[in-house]
Design an enzyme around this catalytic site. Sequence first.
Site, PDB file in Angstrom:
ATOM      1  N   LYS A  64     -31.178 -93.470 -44.384  1.00  0.00           N
ATOM      2  CA  LYS A  64     -31.911 -93.057 -43.172  1.00  0.00           C
ATOM      3  C   LYS A  64     -32.501 -94.309 -42.554  1.00  0.00           C
ATOM      4  CE  LYS A  64     -32.938 -88.944 -42.319  1.00  0.00           C
ATOM      5  NZ  LYS A  64     -32.141 -87.857 -41.851  1.00  0.00           N
TER       6      LYS A  64
HETATM    7  N1  GLU Z   1     -29.917 -86.627 -39.409  1.00  0.00           N
HETATM    8  C1  GLU Z   1     -29.176 -85.511 -39.914  1.00  0.00           C
HETATM    9  C2  GLU Z   1     -29.704 -85.079 -41.267  1.00  0.00           C
HETATM   10  O1  GLU Z   1     -30.842 -85.273 -41.581  1.00  0.00           O
HETATM   11  C3  GLU Z   1     -27.680 -85.770 -39.888  1.00  0.00           C
HETATM   12  C4  GLU Z   1     -27.200 -86.936 -40.672  1.00  0.00           C
HETATM   13  C5  GLU Z   1     -25.711 -87.205 -40.483  1.00  0.00           C
HETATM   14  O2  GLU Z   1     -25.049 -86.465 -39.777  1.00  0.00           O
HETATM   15  O3  GLU Z   1     -25.259 -88.203 -41.045  1.00  0.00           O
HETATM   16  O4  GLU Z   1     -29.028 -84.463 -42.042  1.00  0.00           O
END
Ligand code: GLU
Length: 428
Positions: A118
């Site tokens: 993240k």
């Molecule tokens: N930000 C989204 C999550 O927390 C999607 C992450 C992604 O698609 O890689 O799952």
Amino acid sequence: MASIEELSAEQALEWDTPLFRQALTQFEQAIPYADVNESIVARLGSPERAVMVAVPIRRDAGLVDVFPAYRVQHSSVLGPTKGGIRYDPHVTLGECAALAVWMTWKCALLRLPYGGAKGGIRCNPRELSLAELQRLTRRYTSELRGVIGPQEDIPAPDMATNEQTMAWIMDTYSMQVGYAVPEIVTGKPVALGGSLFRSEATGAGVVMVVERACERLGWRLDEQRCVVQGFGNVGGVAAQELVEKGASVLAVSDISGAVYSERGLDLASVREWIADHGTLEGYPEAEHVTNAELLEVPCDILVLAALEGQLTGENAPRISARLIAEGANGPTTIEADAILGERGIPILPDVLTNAGGVTVSYFEWVQDLGRLFWTRNEIRARLADKLNDAFDRVWHLAAKKEISLRQAALIAGINEVAAALKARGIYP
Ligand code: GLU
């Protein structure tokens, strides 16, 4: 086995924030039921890599501002790391670390060949012009050269980032390597190799999970009264899908507050109001309540699709939903989890319930790598298969071990990673 205090003291370190402690405590609570030894616990208790950068941009007025930014990669055991990028005034290294840990369990639970990551930039995106956001995104991408990559770490949208943000990342990366690399990000526009159904996938996935849960509980979805916190890309789509399946949506919220109608909201008119006025403020056809009141509205299903830390030890005793679905990451604190558990209110946990987004991200990456694109119906059907399979494994494990759905989901994810880690061993 190390206690949470020992784990925290040894491993939390720089990322020791309430959210990272929440992720670590959940991990620790799952360990006794998981198939892991102490070295695996030690390895998975910390992210593999955390990068902090200071991103300078020239503001429209001419001066230069510098924004702190992060990318945390938790585990690359199962494949490249994967996870969103958020733009928010409160982003910290610890928040990114916690969210990266959850991405690892989420990808593993869904049996996607990824680990978790993240990232984020600490900024107020509402105070930045489109041109400034573009410069910020491009410079952040340049700073992460060597950290992100289609086989290393693949970003996606998260809070306050969207298809356009992903298009800028894709373009910046592609210009640097000298050819188009659509597989560097997911959640990009379809015109650039994005996947059909990606933008709706998280919200639609929430409702697929809710629907499966209703089947198991013996409830009819079309008889349920729902409250949805958040009306963005996750909550807005989830609310719409719920209504399409015959359920009623009594209340929704956004940053300006919440609207409530005992008879159920007319979502088309709510959306129209937001399109014209920007937020729910002043919407004339429903009662206005605060965000805190929205959470306590008596209902059958409460969908949390806004921020982390919404259900706490303070408000959990007053929540009067019969089922809670976590569309956001980390919306229920450890204290609230325990209280709701004692009260017998099941929680469909984030790592399962919002996994529709990353699952269709995986489909997008696979389509980009194969240069071969699927239809919307094909993607929707594949997503339902993946979520139903994960749901069933979680449901059976929870029943078998007499644990919560959250613990079962985490254990299922942790066991996948642990098995791979055990087989791979520690290098060298
Ligand atoms: N930000 C989204 C999550 O927390 C999607 C992450 C992604 O698609 O890689 O799952």
